[in-house]
Design an enzyme around this catalytic site. Structure first.
Site, PDB file in Angstrom:
ATOM      1  N   THR A 151       0.840  -1.210   0.000  1.00  0.00           N
ATOM      2  CA  THR A 151       0.000   0.000   0.000  1.00  0.00           C
ATOM      3  C   THR A 151       0.872   1.256   0.000  1.00  0.00           C
ATOM      4  O   THR A 151       0.574   2.224  -0.696  1.00  0.00           O
ATOM      5  CB  THR A 151      -0.945   0.006   1.223  1.00  0.00           C
ATOM      6  OG1 THR A 151      -1.474  -1.310   1.381  1.00  0.00           O
ATOM      7  CG2 THR A 151      -2.077   0.966   1.041  1.00  0.00           C
ATOM      8  N   LYS A 171     -16.296   3.992   8.257  1.00  0.00           N
ATOM      9  CA  LYS A 171     -15.868   3.814   9.650  1.00  0.00           C
ATOM     10  C   LYS A 171     -16.139   5.101  10.435  1.00  0.00           C
ATOM     11  O   LYS A 171     -15.538   6.137  10.150  1.00  0.00           O
ATOM     12  CB  LYS A 171     -14.368   3.483   9.640  1.00  0.00           C
ATOM     13  CG  LYS A 171     -13.684   3.486  10.991  1.00  0.00           C
ATOM     14  CD  LYS A 171     -12.209   3.093  10.847  1.00  0.00           C
ATOM     15  CE  LYS A 171     -11.439   3.260  12.136  1.00  0.00           C
ATOM     16  NZ  LYS A 171     -10.003   2.976  11.979  1.00  0.00           N
TER      17      LYS A 171
END
Ligand SMILES: Cc1cc2nc3c(=O)[nH]c(=O)nc-3n(C[C@H](O)[C@H](O)[C@H](O)COP(=O)(O)OP(=O)(O)OC[C@H]3O[C@@H](n4cnc5c(N)ncnc54)[C@H](O)[C@@H]3O)c2cc1C
Length: 504
Positions: free
Chosen positions: A18, A82
């Site tokens: 990532t 979230k």
């Protein structure tokens, strides 16, 4: 000093996890038009770590800079919203066994001042409510499994992060970076060639070729191939402050209703994450290998998930906790796990990745690609690392769970920074938490409300309770009003799953 013209710059990124692909995208979108050539080298045989599935709100600005809409990337990565993190079992005090840590939102200005005010009186022993959950809209949205995106006529945006599949995010970002012109080489770096002045000259690949550059970005994960191995930048371990050095991850079937929060639950020798995606739940147990074996950890996690007899595979991981002394050294920038890691309790690693790249781009543009500001750059990142570390350490040091050596040793750990001691002392002596954090100039790492959530959320109050008459100034805030405001505000948000089905 490296002052070659921007147009001739060659940048090589080592690593396709990532961190590598985030770096490639941000640098490409900012610099590709100036003629800078970016190449990313990664070894498919080594592969990315493949965990890291929760973010802070910072990630939204990453996608915004790339011009990528949620509608595009979220479904591709099985992503969910979230609202924050729920901490279960970190305190054993009655009424404080669970608390929620939200992200900052403007609308909190209507309800959170009551929490700050009450916390001062509660610490003086007056019986006023200051459990953080009651004062944050995000806590209500998470409890009701709602999305943090309001209906269009509701004027207050809510701070939110994401949950996503780390492998799919890597693949998605790799396609985007390549479309922006980033060259992709799949090969293993087997040697690093050095210049006589100590800079990195080239990477020797296992396919026999050599690749040179002006700037090398080390995104090689815990291997730290360039920053730690080739340039020998020392590693500062946080082992004395944070005991966890291992993790085991096991997926479980998708949960109903679809939650919009991460859940972090204490275990015998660490804690377990629960991250809801649209197609599965990501679970993992972060633990200390000095206190339990990998097998014990796997069994404890399987029991928690009701997967003791299941043949679903567990992945075991090792973590190196700490940071490098210098993140930018000579002609190399370290980004991601190669620059350090503070364990995933508050899911801060990708936030740090993004911040490192953004600052590097900003400093280089300002200084025309000289290394004039390296020292300041490194110092700022180190302070940030330490600031985040202290907040994470507080979770363990202040926990009242005491059923294993692991928890008893954590709460007796003498290795805490002076900064953290100062904050806890200020809290216990009734000081204003906002002033303590602002005077210490650490609000950009974790702001006062985050500290208030953990300290009040754990139920840490120095004095015994005494009841207060209703006309006492301690009752300045009408909590029925706060409840009503939050309840009514929450009506402007849809069920999480319904929202994802409708909009993404
Ligand atoms: C248990 C755990 C949970 C986590 N949870 C979170 C979370 O919730 N939120 C969050 O933000 N972060 C989290 N993280 C951190 C997150 O996983 C990482 O920050 C993120 O994945 C970036 O990793 P990376 O790209 O630096 O390294 P990696 O993914 O390890 O990538 C390293 C890359 O380098 C390549 N490479 C290495 N050596 C060589 C070589 N010699 N030649 C060629 N290529 C090479 C590999 O092939 C790979 O492509 C977690 C980490 C762990 C361990």
């Amino acid at each position: 000093m490296h002052t070659a013209k921007i147009a001739n710059k060659q940048i090589v990124i080592l690593g396709g996890g990532t961190a590598g692909w985030m770096t490639a995208n941000l640098m490409a979108v900012k610099w590709q038009k100036s003629g800078i050539k970016i190449t990313l080298v990664e070894s498919p045989a080594i592969g990315p770590i493949g965990v890291g599935e929760g973010s802070t709100p910072q990630l939204k600005s990453f996608f915004d800079q790339l011009g990528i809409a949620e509608r595009e990337w979220m479904p591709a990565c099985h992503a969910t919203y979230k609202n924050g993190i729920r901490f279960n079992g970190w305190s054993s005090r009655k009424g404080f066994e669970s608390y929620f840590h939200p992200f900052a939102s403007r609308i909190d200005a209507f309800s959170a001042p009551a929490l700050f005010y009450n916390s001062i009186h509660r610490r003086n022993g007056l019986n006023v409510d200051c459990h953080p959950d009651r004062f944050y809209l995000s806590a209500k949205l998470a409890e009701q499994h709602k999305t943090p995106i309001p209906e269009h006529n509701f004027p207050f945006p809510i701070g939110y992060g994401y949950h996503f599949d780390a492998h799919l995010l890597g693949q998605f970002l790799s396609t985007k970076a390549k479309a922006l012109g980033v060259q992709h080489i799949q090969a293993k770096v087997v040697n690093v060639g050095m210049q006589t002045n100590g800079d990195i000259a080239h990477l020797q690949l296992d396919n026999g070729s050599k690749i040179s550059a002006d700037i090398f970005v080390d995104c090689s994960g815990f291997n730290g191939v360039l920053i730690q191995k080739a340039l020998k930048v020392p590693f500062v371990s946080f082992k004395e402050n944070l005991f966890n050095d291992s993790a085991v991850a096991i997926p479980s079937p998708v949960s109903q209703p679809l939650r919009s929060q991460t859940i972090s639950t204490t275990m015998k020798y660490g804690w377990a994450w629960d991250i809801p995606l649209t197609n599965r739940v990501g679970n993992g147990y972060v633990y200390s290998a000095e206190h339990c074996t990998a097998e014990q950890a796997e069994i404890e996690l399987r029991k928690k998930l009701n997967l003791l007899d299941s043949d679903v595979e567990a992945r075991h991981l090792k973590m190196k906790i700490g940071r490098v002394e210098k993140h930018w050294h000579r002609n190399c920038l370290a980004v991601g796990l190669s620059q350090g890691f503070i364990e995933p309790l508050e899911a801060t690693a990708l936030h740090f990745v993004q911040e490192t790249i953004e600052r590097f781009i900003e400093v280089n543009e300002k200084n025309h690609f000289s290394d004039n500001n390296q020292d300041e750059f490194n110092q700022q990142l180190n302070q940030r690392f330490e600031g985040i570390r202290d907040y994470i350490v507080a979770h363990y040091r202040l926990s009242s769970r005491d059923d294993t050596d692991y928890w008893r040793e954590n709460s007796a750990n003498p290795n805490i920074s002076n900064q953290l001691k100062h904050i806890v002392k200020g809290w216990m002596t009734g000081e204003d938490i906002s002033q303590i954090i602002q005077q210490a100039k650490i609000q950009s790492y974790y702001p006062p409300f985050s500290w208030l959530c953990i300290l009040a959320g754990y139920g840490i109050f120095p004095k015994q309770l005494t009841d207060v008459p209703q006309d006492n100034p301690a009752h300045k805030y009408d909590l029925d009003y706060v409840d009503d405001f939050i309840q009514r505000s929450s009506l402007n948000f849809k069920d999480h799953k319904t929202f994802l089905d409708l909009h993404l």
